[in-house]
Design a protein around this motif. Sequence first.
Motif, PDB file in Angstrom:
ATOM      1  N   LEU A  78       4.658 -51.089  13.049  1.00 61.71           N
ATOM      2  CA  LEU A  78       3.328 -50.572  12.735  1.00 61.71           C
ATOM      3  C   LEU A  78       2.225 -51.552  13.106  1.00 61.71           C
ATOM      4  O   LEU A  78       1.161 -51.143  13.559  1.00 61.71           O
ATOM      5  CB  LEU A  78       3.227 -50.272  11.230  1.00 61.71           C
ATOM      6  CG  LEU A  78       3.680 -48.899  10.758  1.00 61.71           C
ATOM      7  CD1 LEU A  78       3.569 -48.853   9.237  1.00 61.71           C
ATOM      8  CD2 LEU A  78       2.825 -47.797  11.366  1.00 61.71           C
ATOM      9  N   PHE A  79       2.459 -52.846  12.891  1.00 57.17           N
ATOM     10  CA  PHE A  79       1.350 -53.784  13.129  1.00 57.17           C
ATOM     11  C   PHE A  79       0.957 -53.798  14.597  1.00 57.17           C
ATOM     12  O   PHE A  79      -0.191 -54.091  14.941  1.00 57.17           O
ATOM     13  CB  PHE A  79       1.691 -55.196  12.612  1.00 57.17           C
ATOM     14  CG  PHE A  79       2.455 -56.066  13.561  1.00 57.17           C
ATOM     15  CD1 PHE A  79       3.839 -56.120  13.528  1.00 57.17           C
ATOM     16  CD2 PHE A  79       1.786 -56.854  14.494  1.00 57.17           C
ATOM     17  CE1 PHE A  79       4.545 -56.936  14.398  1.00 57.17           C
ATOM     18  CE2 PHE A  79       2.485 -57.675  15.378  1.00 57.17           C
ATOM     19  CZ  PHE A  79       3.867 -57.712  15.335  1.00 57.17           C
ATOM     20  N   GLU A  80       1.904 -53.457  15.499  1.00 57.86           N
ATOM     21  CA  GLU A  80       1.561 -53.394  16.918  1.00 57.86           C
ATOM     22  C   GLU A  80       0.614 -52.231  17.209  1.00 57.86           C
ATOM     23  O   GLU A  80      -0.289 -52.330  18.052  1.00 57.86           O
ATOM     24  CB  GLU A  80       2.841 -53.293  17.752  1.00 57.86           C
ATOM     25  CG  GLU A  80       3.725 -54.531  17.601  1.00 57.86           C
ATOM     26  CD  GLU A  80       5.132 -54.359  18.187  1.00 57.86           C
ATOM     27  OE1 GLU A  80       5.727 -55.387  18.556  1.00 57.86           O
ATOM     28  OE2 GLU A  80       5.633 -53.213  18.247  1.00 57.86           O
ATOM     29  N   VAL A  81       0.826 -51.128  16.500  1.00 59.56           N
ATOM     30  CA  VAL A  81      -0.100 -50.006  16.653  1.00 59.56           C
ATOM     31  C   VAL A  81      -1.462 -50.370  16.066  1.00 59.56           C
ATOM     32  O   VAL A  81      -2.514 -50.064  16.650  1.00 59.56           O
ATOM     33  CB  VAL A  81       0.466 -48.734  15.972  1.00 59.56           C
ATOM     34  CG1 VAL A  81      -0.478 -47.555  16.195  1.00 59.56           C
ATOM     35  CG2 VAL A  81       1.854 -48.416  16.487  1.00 59.56           C
ATOM     36  N   ALA A  82      -1.441 -51.049  14.918  1.00 63.79           N
ATOM     37  CA  ALA A  82      -2.707 -51.469  14.298  1.00 63.79           C
ATOM     38  C   ALA A  82      -3.493 -52.373  15.234  1.00 63.79           C
ATOM     39  O   ALA A  82      -4.712 -52.204  15.414  1.00 63.79           O
ATOM     40  CB  ALA A  82      -2.426 -52.180  12.967  1.00 63.79           C
ATOM     41  N   LEU A  83      -2.810 -53.336  15.846  1.00 61.24           N
ATOM     42  CA  LEU A  83      -3.495 -54.245  16.770  1.00 61.24           C
ATOM     43  C   LEU A  83      -4.036 -53.503  17.984  1.00 61.24           C
ATOM     44  O   LEU A  83      -5.135 -53.785  18.468  1.00 61.24           O
ATOM     45  CB  LEU A  83      -2.541 -55.355  17.222  1.00 61.24           C
ATOM     46  CG  LEU A  83      -2.318 -56.490  16.232  1.00 61.24           C
ATOM     47  CD1 LEU A  83      -1.323 -57.489  16.803  1.00 61.24           C
ATOM     48  CD2 LEU A  83      -3.640 -57.201  15.910  1.00 61.24           C
ATOM     49  N   TYR A  84      -3.257 -52.548  18.475  1.00 60.23           N
ATOM     50  CA  TYR A  84      -3.714 -51.750  19.626  1.00 60.23           C
ATOM     51  C   TYR A  84      -4.986 -50.972  19.273  1.00 60.23           C
ATOM     52  O   TYR A  84      -5.958 -50.949  20.044  1.00 60.23           O
ATOM     53  CB  TYR A  84      -2.591 -50.805  20.063  1.00 60.23           C
ATOM     54  CG  TYR A  84      -3.047 -49.717  21.010  1.00 60.23           C
ATOM     55  CD1 TYR A  84      -3.398 -50.004  22.328  1.00 60.23           C
ATOM     56  CD2 TYR A  84      -3.147 -48.391  20.576  1.00 60.23           C
ATOM     57  CE1 TYR A  84      -3.830 -49.006  23.188  1.00 60.23           C
ATOM     58  CE2 TYR A  84      -3.568 -47.389  21.426  1.00 60.23           C
ATOM     59  CZ  TYR A  84      -3.918 -47.700  22.737  1.00 60.23           C
ATOM     60  OH  TYR A  84      -4.347 -46.708  23.581  1.00 60.23           O
ATOM     61  N   LEU A  85      -4.996 -50.355  18.100  1.00 64.11           N
ATOM     62  CA  LEU A  85      -6.186 -49.606  17.687  1.00 64.11           C
ATOM     63  C   LEU A  85      -7.383 -50.549  17.521  1.00 64.11           C
ATOM     64  O   LEU A  85      -8.501 -50.230  17.942  1.00 64.11           O
ATOM     65  CB  LEU A  85      -5.924 -48.868  16.373  1.00 64.11           C
ATOM     66  CG  LEU A  85      -4.894 -47.737  16.429  1.00 64.11           C
ATOM     67  CD1 LEU A  85      -4.676 -47.151  15.024  1.00 64.11           C
ATOM     68  CD2 LEU A  85      -5.345 -46.633  17.388  1.00 64.11           C
ATOM     69  N   GLY A  86      -7.146 -51.698  16.929  1.00 61.72           N
ATOM     70  CA  GLY A  86      -8.235 -52.646  16.731  1.00 61.72           C
ATOM     71  C   GLY A  86      -8.785 -53.169  18.044  1.00 61.72           C
ATOM     72  O   GLY A  86     -10.005 -53.278  18.230  1.00 61.72           O
ATOM     73  N   ARG A  87      -7.875 -53.472  18.972  1.00 65.69           N
ATOM     74  CA  ARG A  87      -8.268 -53.984  20.296  1.00 65.69           C
ATOM     75  C   ARG A  87      -9.055 -52.920  21.054  1.00 65.69           C
ATOM     76  O   ARG A  87     -10.070 -53.197  21.692  1.00 65.69           O
ATOM     77  CB  ARG A  87      -6.973 -54.325  21.039  1.00 65.69           C
ATOM     78  CG  ARG A  87      -7.070 -55.208  22.221  1.00 65.69           C
ATOM     79  CD  ARG A  87      -5.664 -55.734  22.567  1.00 65.69           C
ATOM     80  NE  ARG A  87      -4.693 -54.682  22.916  1.00 65.69           N
ATOM     81  CZ  ARG A  87      -3.478 -54.573  22.376  1.00 65.69           C
ATOM     82  NH1 ARG A  87      -3.059 -55.410  21.442  1.00 65.69           N
ATOM     83  NH2 ARG A  87      -2.663 -53.603  22.765  1.00 65.69           N
ATOM     84  N   GLY A 131     -11.060 -56.395  15.385  1.00 68.29           N
ATOM     85  CA  GLY A 131      -9.761 -56.073  15.940  1.00 68.29           C
ATOM     86  C   GLY A 131      -8.576 -56.624  15.175  1.00 68.29           C
ATOM     87  O   GLY A 131      -7.435 -56.277  15.473  1.00 68.29           O
ATOM     88  N   ASN A 132      -8.804 -57.490  14.203  1.00 62.06           N
ATOM     89  CA  ASN A 132      -7.698 -57.999  13.389  1.00 62.06           C
ATOM     90  C   ASN A 132      -7.481 -57.117  12.156  1.00 62.06           C
ATOM     91  O   ASN A 132      -8.234 -56.154  11.940  1.00 62.06           O
ATOM     92  CB  ASN A 132      -7.951 -59.468  13.000  1.00 62.06           C
ATOM     93  CG  ASN A 132      -9.282 -59.651  12.297  1.00 62.06           C
ATOM     94  OD1 ASN A 132     -10.141 -58.771  12.343  1.00 62.06           O
ATOM     95  ND2 ASN A 132      -9.457 -60.792  11.659  1.00 62.06           N
ATOM     96  N   TYR A 133      -6.481 -57.412  11.356  1.00 61.43           N
ATOM     97  CA  TYR A 133      -6.156 -56.520  10.251  1.00 61.43           C
ATOM     98  C   TYR A 133      -5.676 -57.290   9.027  1.00 61.43           C
ATOM     99  O   TYR A 133      -5.272 -58.446   9.129  1.00 61.43           O
ATOM    100  CB  TYR A 133      -5.065 -55.514  10.661  1.00 61.43           C
ATOM    101  CG  TYR A 133      -3.716 -56.161  10.918  1.00 61.43           C
ATOM    102  CD1 TYR A 133      -3.298 -56.451  12.203  1.00 61.43           C
ATOM    103  CD2 TYR A 133      -2.863 -56.501   9.858  1.00 61.43           C
ATOM    104  CE1 TYR A 133      -2.074 -57.061  12.444  1.00 61.43           C
ATOM    105  CE2 TYR A 133      -1.642 -57.119  10.083  1.00 61.43           C
ATOM    106  CZ  TYR A 133      -1.251 -57.397  11.378  1.00 61.43           C
ATOM    107  OH  TYR A 133      -0.058 -58.019  11.609  1.00 61.43           O
ATOM    108  N   VAL A 134      -5.728 -56.626   7.878  1.00 66.26           N
ATOM    109  CA  VAL A 134      -4.991 -57.050   6.691  1.00 66.26           C
ATOM    110  C   VAL A 134      -4.234 -55.843   6.170  1.00 66.26           C
ATOM    111  O   VAL A 134      -4.648 -54.706   6.363  1.00 66.26           O
ATOM    112  CB  VAL A 134      -5.906 -57.613   5.570  1.00 66.26           C
ATOM    113  CG1 VAL A 134      -6.563 -58.920   5.998  1.00 66.26           C
ATOM    114  CG2 VAL A 134      -6.961 -56.596   5.159  1.00 66.26           C
ATOM    115  N   ARG A 135      -3.097 -56.103   5.511  1.00 63.84           N
ATOM    116  CA  ARG A 135      -2.316 -55.037   4.909  1.00 63.84           C
ATOM    117  C   ARG A 135      -2.741 -54.819   3.457  1.00 63.84           C
ATOM    118  O   ARG A 135      -3.334 -55.702   2.837  1.00 63.84           O
ATOM    119  CB  ARG A 135      -0.829 -55.417   4.881  1.00 63.84           C
ATOM    120  CG  ARG A 135      -0.167 -55.510   6.223  1.00 63.84           C
ATOM    121  CD  ARG A 135       1.186 -56.199   6.064  1.00 63.84           C
ATOM    122  NE  ARG A 135       1.829 -56.404   7.357  1.00 63.84           N
ATOM    123  CZ  ARG A 135       2.767 -55.591   7.858  1.00 63.84           C
ATOM    124  NH1 ARG A 135       3.176 -54.558   7.163  1.00 63.84           N
ATOM    125  NH2 ARG A 135       3.306 -55.842   9.034  1.00 63.84           N
TER     126      ARG A 135
END
Lengths: 245, 245
Positions: A78-87, A131-135
Motif C-alpha cells: 500500500l505505501f507504494e501506492v500512497a507514494l505514487y499518489l503523493g508524487r 508527497g510524503n505520508y503518515v499512517r
Amino acid sequence: VTYCLAMRLDKGLVFLADTRTNAGVDNVSTYRKLHVLDAGPDRAFVACSAGSLATTQQLLDVVERDAAHSPVTGADRLFEVALYLGRTALAVADEHRQALVASGADPGCTLIFGGQIRGSDPDLFLIYPEGNYVRASDDLPFLQIGESKYGKFVLELGAAAHVDLDQAARVALTSMLSTARANVSVGPPYDLAVYRNDSFAMEQVRIRPGEPFLEEAAEVWERHLLAAIEELPRLGLEQLSDETG
Amino acid sequence: VTYCLAMRLDKGLVFLADTRTNAGVDNVSTYRKLHVLDAGPDRAFVACSAGSLATTQQLLDVVERDAAHSPVTGADRLFEVALYLGRTALAVADEHRQALVASGADPGCTLIFGGQIRGSDPDLFLIYPEGNYVRASDDLPFLQIGESKYGKFVLELGAAAHVDLDQAARVALTSMLSTARANVSVGPPYDLAVYRNDSFAMEQVRIRPGEPFLEEAAEVWERHLLAAIEELPRLGLEQLSDETG
C-alpha cells in the motif's frame, strides 16, 4: 473547506467525506471528494481529498489514464501506492504552481488514502501536499483532513470504545454532522464508503439531506448526553468555594 | 493557546479557563486566566482572557487601580463595563503595539466578560481586541475564546439539552477535557467559577490534575457514547451499495 475522515477497525475501514466546495461564499458548489479507484480484483482503494479541487481532478484523471502501468495496479504494498499518489499530486500542483501562487491560490491537495492489497493488511495513509505520508496509528486509528477539529471529540471516544465497523460508520457520520453544524463550508450530501477486510470491494452510499439518520441522530445524542452528564461526578463547589476565591 | 468558555443558564453563569501559557514549546508555564473582579456588593464580574498575557496583566492592574472611579463600580449596565474593559485593553495593547509588532508579537487580547449588576439580568460578552463586543445569543447561550473548536460539540449538545447550572459546570469541564486532549497547549489546572443569579458572589474552584472527576469522566462518556451509537439508526449500507458504487 472540506471535512474527510477515515477509521481503521478490526474488521475493516470506514471513509466519509462531505461534498461542499467553495471559491468564496458566493460560489458554493457540490463535488465528490471520496473516490474509489478502479484497481483490480486483488485490491481495493479509496482516496479522499482536501485542498485544490482542480489538482484533485487532474490527479484522478492521470491516475486513471496510467492505471494499467502504475503502482495502482502493480504495487505489492500500500505505501507504494500512497507514494505514487503523493508524487503525482505534487507533480500536478507543480505544473500550475507559478500561475496559482501569482493569483494567491494554493495548488496543493491533501489526501486520505486507504484500502487493501491481497497478501497484506488494510491500512490508512494521510498524504501531504509535499508527497510524503503518515499512517494512522494504533493509539488513534483514524485520520482527518480539512476542518478536523470540531469532529475529533466523537472520533476519539469511538476509538476508545473500540466500536465495530457498523458502529464506526455511525460515529463517522456523527463527527461529520457536528462539523457541518459548526462550519457552513462543510455540508451534505455525504459520501460514505465501507471496506470489509479481505473483501476487495467497496460498499458505498451517498447520504442526502432529509435522510432520517440526520434528524434522528441529534435526538439520540442529546438524550444520552444528558444521561452521561447526570452520572459525572459532582464538582463539590460548595466545599471548595473558599480555596481560591 | 488558551481555552476559556462561559455558559449562560436560566439560573446563573458558568465560567471555565485553563491555565497553560506558552511562548514556544520550551517556555510553558501556568497563569490564571479567569479573574474575579472586585467590584462591590451590588455586582459580580468575571473576566477570562486569551491572547497577550502581558496585556491582560496590565489591564487587570489598571482596572483594579482605577476601580473606585470607573464603570466597574459605577456603571448601571453590564455593556458599559464591557466597553470599558475593551477600551482599556485596547489602550494597553496600543501602548506596546509598535515594539511588539516589530518583534513579531501580537499585543491584543480577547476577553469573555460576564456577571450581573443589581437591577439588570446576568449576561455574557465576548470582547474583541478592537474593544467592541458581542453577547451570547439565545440560540447558542455560550461563548468560547482561544482553541474553541474541539470542545464545541459537547457545549452545543449541552445547550440543546437545557442543562441546569450544576450540569453545565460538568459539561464545561468535559468540553475543556476534550480540548486539552487534542491540544497540548491547553492544560490543567482549570479554574471554574459559578455565578447563581442575584447572589452577587462568585463560587470558585481550581481543578487540579489528579482530581477524580478528570479520570471518571472519560469512563462515563465512553459508556454513554456506546449506548448512543447503538441506538443511532442504521445506515442501510447493504441495500444502497449499488447506488453510487
